[in-house]
Design a protein around this motif. Structure first.
Motif, PDB file in Angstrom:
ATOM      1  N   TYR A   1       0.836  -1.202   0.000  1.00  0.00           N
ATOM      2  CA  TYR A   1       0.000   0.000   0.000  1.00  0.00           C
ATOM      3  C   TYR A   1       0.872   1.253   0.000  1.00  0.00           C
ATOM      4  O   TYR A   1       0.598   2.227  -0.720  1.00  0.00           O
ATOM      5  N   GLN A   2       1.961   1.214   0.827  1.00  0.00           N
ATOM      6  CA  GLN A   2       2.822   2.375   0.932  1.00  0.00           C
ATOM      7  C   GLN A   2       3.580   2.628  -0.361  1.00  0.00           C
ATOM      8  O   GLN A   2       3.828   3.771  -0.718  1.00  0.00           O
ATOM      9  N   ARG A   3       3.928   1.523  -1.138  1.00  0.00           N
ATOM     10  CA  ARG A   3       4.671   1.654  -2.393  1.00  0.00           C
ATOM     11  C   ARG A   3       3.732   1.813  -3.601  1.00  0.00           C
ATOM     12  O   ARG A   3       4.208   1.948  -4.718  1.00  0.00           O
ATOM     13  N   HIS A   4       2.422   1.753  -3.333  1.00  0.00           N
ATOM     14  CA  HIS A   4       1.425   1.891  -4.393  1.00  0.00           C
ATOM     15  C   HIS A   4       1.564   0.821  -5.448  1.00  0.00           C
ATOM     16  O   HIS A   4       1.364   1.075  -6.638  1.00  0.00           O
ATOM     17  N   PHE A   5       1.935  -0.398  -5.022  1.00  0.00           N
ATOM     18  CA  PHE A   5       1.978  -1.517  -5.948  1.00  0.00           C
ATOM     19  C   PHE A   5       0.549  -2.000  -6.222  1.00  0.00           C
ATOM     20  O   PHE A   5      -0.273  -2.078  -5.320  1.00  0.00           O
ATOM     21  N   VAL A   6       0.354  -2.395  -7.435  1.00  0.00           N
ATOM     22  CA  VAL A   6      -0.957  -2.904  -7.825  1.00  0.00           C
ATOM     23  C   VAL A   6      -0.878  -4.404  -7.879  1.00  0.00           C
ATOM     24  O   VAL A   6      -0.193  -4.974  -8.703  1.00  0.00           O
ATOM     25  N   ASP A   7      -1.510  -5.039  -6.966  1.00  0.00           N
ATOM     26  CA  ASP A   7      -1.553  -6.503  -6.900  1.00  0.00           C
ATOM     27  C   ASP A   7      -2.998  -6.879  -6.567  1.00  0.00           C
ATOM     28  O   ASP A   7      -3.491  -6.555  -5.495  1.00  0.00           O
ATOM     29  N   SER A   8      -3.666  -7.536  -7.452  1.00  0.00           N
ATOM     30  CA  SER A   8      -5.080  -7.841  -7.281  1.00  0.00           C
ATOM     31  C   SER A   8      -5.336  -8.690  -6.054  1.00  0.00           C
ATOM     32  O   SER A   8      -6.369  -8.605  -5.440  1.00  0.00           O
ATOM     33  N   GLU A   9      -4.370  -9.540  -5.727  1.00  0.00           N
ATOM     34  CA  GLU A   9      -4.597 -10.385  -4.557  1.00  0.00           C
ATOM     35  C   GLU A   9      -4.479  -9.603  -3.250  1.00  0.00           C
ATOM     36  O   GLU A   9      -5.034  -9.986  -2.233  1.00  0.00           O
ATOM     37  N   LEU A  10      -3.747  -8.504  -3.255  1.00  0.00           N
ATOM     38  CA  LEU A  10      -3.543  -7.719  -2.026  1.00  0.00           C
ATOM     39  C   LEU A  10      -4.120  -6.301  -2.158  1.00  0.00           C
ATOM     40  O   LEU A  10      -3.561  -5.348  -1.644  1.00  0.00           O
ATOM     41  N   GLU A  11      -5.200  -6.194  -2.831  1.00  0.00           N
ATOM     42  CA  GLU A  11      -5.887  -4.923  -2.856  1.00  0.00           C
ATOM     43  C   GLU A  11      -6.681  -4.766  -1.553  1.00  0.00           C
ATOM     44  O   GLU A  11      -7.661  -5.473  -1.331  1.00  0.00           O
ATOM     45  N   CYS A  12      -6.172  -3.897  -0.728  1.00  0.00           N
ATOM     46  CA  CYS A  12      -6.758  -3.727   0.622  1.00  0.00           C
ATOM     47  C   CYS A  12      -7.534  -2.412   0.712  1.00  0.00           C
ATOM     48  O   CYS A  12      -7.396  -1.626   1.673  1.00  0.00           O
ATOM     49  N   ASN A  13      -8.368  -2.173  -0.268  1.00  0.00           N
ATOM     50  CA  ASN A  13      -9.194  -0.958  -0.222  1.00  0.00           C
ATOM     51  C   ASN A  13     -10.188  -0.982   0.941  1.00  0.00           C
ATOM     52  O   ASN A  13     -10.537   0.062   1.493  1.00  0.00           O
ATOM     53  N   ASP A  14     -10.642  -2.184   1.303  1.00  0.00           N
ATOM     54  CA  ASP A  14     -11.564  -2.270   2.429  1.00  0.00           C
ATOM     55  C   ASP A  14     -10.897  -1.889   3.744  1.00  0.00           C
ATOM     56  O   ASP A  14     -11.516  -1.317   4.639  1.00  0.00           O
ATOM     57  N   VAL A  15      -9.559  -2.205   3.850  1.00  0.00           N
ATOM     58  CA  VAL A  15      -8.826  -1.801   5.054  1.00  0.00           C
ATOM     59  C   VAL A  15      -8.747  -0.285   5.126  1.00  0.00           C
ATOM     60  O   VAL A  15      -8.919   0.333   6.201  1.00  0.00           O
ATOM     61  N   VAL A  16      -8.488   0.337   3.977  1.00  0.00           N
ATOM     62  CA  VAL A  16      -8.429   1.799   3.936  1.00  0.00           C
ATOM     63  C   VAL A  16      -9.796   2.408   4.326  1.00  0.00           C
ATOM     64  O   VAL A  16      -9.876   3.420   5.049  1.00  0.00           O
ATOM     65  N   LEU A  17     -10.867   1.772   3.865  1.00  0.00           N
ATOM     66  CA  LEU A  17     -12.200   2.257   4.222  1.00  0.00           C
ATOM     67  C   LEU A  17     -12.404   2.219   5.733  1.00  0.00           C
ATOM     68  O   LEU A  17     -12.878   3.195   6.337  1.00  0.00           O
ATOM     69  N   PHE A  18     -12.047   1.117   6.340  1.00  0.00           N
ATOM     70  CA  PHE A  18     -12.245   1.012   7.792  1.00  0.00           C
ATOM     71  C   PHE A  18     -11.332   1.970   8.537  1.00  0.00           C
ATOM     72  O   PHE A  18     -11.677   2.450   9.633  1.00  0.00           O
ATOM     73  N   TRP A  19     -10.120   2.218   7.958  1.00  0.00           N
ATOM     74  CA  TRP A  19      -9.250   3.206   8.608  1.00  0.00           C
ATOM     75  C   TRP A  19      -9.881   4.598   8.546  1.00  0.00           C
ATOM     76  O   TRP A  19      -9.824   5.351   9.510  1.00  0.00           O
ATOM     77  N   ARG A  20     -10.485   4.954   7.425  1.00  0.00           N
ATOM     78  CA  ARG A  20     -11.156   6.243   7.289  1.00  0.00           C
ATOM     79  C   ARG A  20     -12.331   6.357   8.269  1.00  0.00           C
ATOM     80  O   ARG A  20     -12.527   7.399   8.904  1.00  0.00           O
TER      81      ARG A  20
END
Length: 942
Positions: free
Chosen positions: A845-864
């Protein structure tokens, strides 16, 4: 000759009485009565016979010797001595001679005694007649002196020559013509005397009125002087504290008694003047004349007095009126203040009357002060009616009777009975009522009003005289008065009414003809008489009433000592003050709550309130999309909509509920610290009312919305701890939701085989159908792991047909409902698995790598979401501690102040025998102390 004859008669009378007392014996005669009893008569005869001469021998000695010799007279011959034999014939002849002599002597005694007795009686009658005759000594020239001389013979020839001639006698007779003229003159004198008497009565009446005017002028001057003196006292010129007047002390006692709920058979028997009368008889007008102001509302024939009005009259420098429970003074010399006072009395009367009633028993207490006003306490009662008219309650007549009897049955109450003189006396109702309550009239004063109309309408003015003399009514009274209270116009002033009353009685024949006495007329004389009677009754009864309350105080103190020996005697007001301090201490405790505690509570409660919306309306719809771009777009749109419409409101609701809960928690904790449970109802009421009045600052909502929007816009997680905190928050949330979903599915399908065997439970038919549907849908999910959230119609048909093949009839709606819960559980399980994978995804997430298996957008949502909760909780905490807690404390104080002024509210919230006993004890002590102070002042005034 005449004198000698009289003396002989007196002597014979004496001898006759002496002879009648003789009793014959063998040896002679003896007296039946002793000579000592004859001595007064004997002395009178001596005085008549001998006069005052001392030269004669005292006759009583001669008489004594005479009667002694008479007592020795032989009545029969003595027996011959034994041995004498030759003289029997001589003795017999001597015996007959003696008997004959005795008979003759006895006859002589009878004749002599009768003559003497008759002569004495004739002399006595003559003396009585002589004493009754007038003194003719002035007419001695008519009858010669020799006629009056005693002991000489009257010569008729000399008498005829001495008499005057007929002409001279005619001259001596009065002139009958002159006598007739004299009678005519006397008659004219009597006629003129009657006119003079009438003239004198008129002069006397004019003189009385003249001196009455002079007296009124002097009283007016005295009133002005007293007014100046009282004004100086008010200004403090003498630098001394002005004590309360005697009547004010007495009125305070009556006010306390009116609020005192009498226990232990303690009754209010203190004197007051009770004004009763028929409706429109002029009660209020009489009271206004005594108070010297038109203070009561007036109406034409309608009932205006709807509740008892206690008026305390006293002397003061200014003519003012004020209510017991108000500090406003009404200047009775100003018409606008008089109108305002009448309006206020009418409002208080109507307010005291309950819905559906016409009259009330609640007393309105009013004080009137002014120069020259007689000191007393009067109670104006509603007028007695004979018929209930339209608009009145059906029990109005009985209620008025009960109120009147309640006041008149006081044995020390002075009844001022008002009778309308302009109507027939037989139409009066109040006289019968007063006669029942005071049959002997020992405390009743009768007042006949509208005498001017009565004199004009009545054919016989003597009827008015019968009324004021107490002869027309069976009612008895101490005094009877006749007054005139105006011409019937509501705009008349007191001074004009006084002048009209004075002019009427000055010209009235009722007073001129003596039908009315001067002291029985005018309201001024009535006021003086009522005041004197009032103070006489007060002096006779007040000490006895003080003893009654002293005994009542002892009973109450004894009960308190026996039941509450370790508690102070706190009345309702003192208990309220104690509870008030405790509540304020509890409110102050809210300001001591730490910021961390506030924020933790706020964050937890806010997430509980919004978590369902976040999961159901934001996360699940966005997570079910196929790519991250759609996920983020959906999340941003829904978060923006949520922030604009719902989130700020929810946050403020949470903050307000948190404040209430903390307030209640502190009060509950304080209650456990040996708090008196008598305050529970009061504290609960204060809390509810304070929360009800509290309004959250609406301007804080706009700033909160901006803060929340900015917090949700931030997507940057700066460090690993924040990432881990977001994953932990997400994991806890998903596990909580998964647990809830499992519970729902279990309730749908019923107990499994283990519970059925272990707990002897069975499934219902509906649960059986749902269980079969669940099994069929789970096979579908296993075949299509990436299935969408919704079933297609053909899939629903397939599941239904499969279930029908197993003889299970199922509704398509039930299939979709079951699918929703199963897919939710399936999705949450996959989300938790993905959450575990994202624990190591912070680097990507910090390096902005795009990996479909590790897309943690839901984690970002819960952090927000988590960051928004923290920032919102901090903002709300600041608003609570800086503003809302202080506003709540202010509201609590306002509620306590309002409750403190509401006596009825305090009575409802602070109850119990302990409170009532302390209240009664306080009032009885207060009454006793004020009565003692009043009695002391009363003795000093004597």
């Amino acid at each position: 000759m005449f004198t000698v004859a009289l003396n002989q008669v007196h002597l014979f009378c004496f001898v006759s009485m002496a002879c009648r007392s003789l009793v014959p014996t063998r040896t002679g005669v003896r007296f039946r009565i002793p000579l000592q009893k004859l001595h007064p008569l004997y002395r009178a005869i001596h005085h008549r016979y001998y006069g005052n001469s001392n030269s004669q021998r005292p006759p009583h000695r001669t008489a004594a010797r005479y009667f002694t010799s008479m007592s020795r007279l032989p009545m029969r011959p003595p027996k011959p001595p034994p041995g004498s034999g030759g003289r029997s014939y001589q003795q017999k002849r001597n015996f007959w001679v003696a008997r004959l002599a005795a008979r003759l002597l006895k006859l002589r005694y009878i004749l002599l005694g009768s003559a003497v007795g008759g002569g004495y009686t004739a002399k006595k009658t003559y003396d009585e007649w002589k004493d009754m005759l007038p003194d003719f000594s002035e007419y001695n020239w008519v009858i010669p002196d020799f006629v009056w001389e005693l002991g000489e013979q009257i010569d008729l020839e000399k008498l005829s020559k001495a008499l005057p001639e007929m002409e001279e006698i005619a001259k001596l007779l009065p002139d009958f013509d002159k006598i007739g003229e004299n009678f005519t003159f006397i008659k004219s004198l009597l006629t003129s005397d009657k006119e003079k008497i009438d003239q004198l009565q008129e002069d006397l009446l004019r003189t009385q009125l003249k001196y009455q005017r002079m007296l009124e002028r002097l009283e007016k001057e005295n009133k002005e002087l007293r007014k100046v003196v009282l004004q100086k006292d008010d200004k403090g010129i003498h630098q001394r504290k002005v004590k309360k007047s005697l009547i004010d002390l007495y009125s305070e006692v009556l006010d306390i008694l009116s609020d005192y709920d009498a226990n232990y058979n303690t009754h209010d028997h203190l004197p007051r003047v009770v004004v009763v009368g028929d409706q429109s008889a002029g009660k209020t007008s009489v009271l206004e004349m005594i108070a010297q102001a038109r203070i009561f509302p007036r109406g034409s024939g309608e009932m205006m007095t709807r509740s008892p009005v206690k008026v305390t009259l006293s002397e003061g420098p200014h003519h003012v009126a004020l209510f017991k429970d108000s500090g406003r003074e009404f200047d009775l010399t100003k018409e606008e203040d008089l109108a305002a006072l009448r309006h206020e009395i009418e409002l208080r009367m109507r307010k005291s009357v309950k819905e559906g009633q016409t009259v009330s028993c609640e007393t309105i207490s009013l004080s009137v002060k002014g120069p020259g006003i007689q000191r007393m306490v009067l109670v104006d009662l509603p007028g007695v009616i004979s018929t209930v008219t339209t608009g009145m309650a059906s029990d109005t007549k009985e209620t008025i009777f009960s109120i009147s009897k309640a006041y008149m049955q006081n044995p020390n109450a002075i009844i001022l009975c008002i009778q309308d003189g302009s109507v027939d006396a037989e139409r009066s109702i109040v006289t019968d009522l007063v006669s029942q309550m005071d049959p002997h009239g020992k405390r009743t004063i009768f007042v006949l009003t509208k005498v001017d109309l009565a004199e004009k309408n009545l054919a016989s003015p003597s009827r008015i005289q019968q009324i004021v003399e107490g002869k027309l009514f069976p009612m008895k009274a101490l005094g009877y008065f006749a007054v005139v209270t105006g011409k019937g116009s509501s705009g008349e002033s007191i001074d004009s009414i006084k002048d009209y009353e004075e002019d009427f009685f000055q010209n009235s024949r009722l007073l001129r003809d003596g039908m009315l006495k001067a002291h029985q007329v005018t309201t001024k004389n009535l006021s003086l008489a009522v005041s004197d009677c009032f103070w006489k009754m007060v002096r006779e009864s007040v000490e006895q009433q003080a003893d009654v309350f002293k005994a009542s105080r002892f009973n109450l103190e004894t009960e308190w000592k026996n039941n509450y020996p370790r508690l102070r005697e706190l009345d309702r007001n003192e208990l309220y003050e104690k509870a008030k301090n405790e509540i304020l201490d509890e409110v102050i405790s809210l300001s001591q709550v730490t910021p961390q505690h506030w924020e933790a509570i706020l964050q937890k409660k806010l997430w509980e309130r919004v978590s369902t919306h976040v999961i159901e309306n934001i996360y699940l719809p966005a997570a079910q999309t196929m790519d991250s771009g759609t996920f983020n777009t959906t999340v941003d749109i829904k978060l923006k909509q949520w922030t604009d419409k719902q989130l700020p409101h929810k946050a403020l609701e949470v903050a307000w509920e948190t404040l209430q809960e903390e307030f209640a928690r502190f009060m509950a904790e304080y209650k456990g610290k040996d708090q008196d449970d008598i305050f529970d109802k009061l504290k609960e009421a204060v809390k509810d009312e304070s929360i009800k009045r509290h309004k959250w600052n609406e301007r804080a909502m706009d700033s909160l919305r901006v803060i929340q929007h900015n917090a949700l816009e931030d997507r940057s997680i700066t460090d690993k701890p924040q990432w881990d905190a977001a994953i932990q928050f997400m994991e806890q949330t998903l596990q909580s939701r998964l647990k809830d979903t499992e519970t729902v599915i279990k309730d749908m399908v019923g107990p499994d085989w283990k519970e059925r065997w272990m707990n002897w439970k069975t499934r219902t038919s509906d649960q059986h159908i749902r269980n079969e549907t669940k099994s069929e849908l789970e096979r579908l999910l296993k075949l299509h792991d990436e299935h969408t959230a919704y079933l297609a119609n053909d899939e629903v048909t397939t599941v239904r047909k499969n279930l029908e093949g197993r003889a299970v009839e199922v509704d398509p709606v039930l299939i979709k409902d079951t699918w929703h819960q199963l897919y939710r559980r399936h999705f949450l399980q996959k989300a938790l698995s993905h959450c575990n994978l994202c624990k190591r995804g912070f680097y990507y997430y910090q390096r902005h790598f795009v990996d479909s298996e590790l897309e943690c957008n839901d984690v970002v949502l819960f952090w927000r979401i988590q960051r928004m909760l923290v920032i919102t909780a901090n903002t709300l905490r600041q608003q609570l501690t800086n503003t809302e807690v202080r506003r709540l404390e202010k509201n609590v104080k306002e509620v306590l102040e309002d409750f403190g002024e509401d006596t009825e509210k305090k009575s409802q919230l602070i109850t119990g025998r302990r409170v009532q006993l302390a209240e009664d004890l306080k009032k009885v002590r207060e009454i006793q102390e004020k009565l003692e102070a009043f009695i002391e002042a009363l003795h000093k005034e004597k």
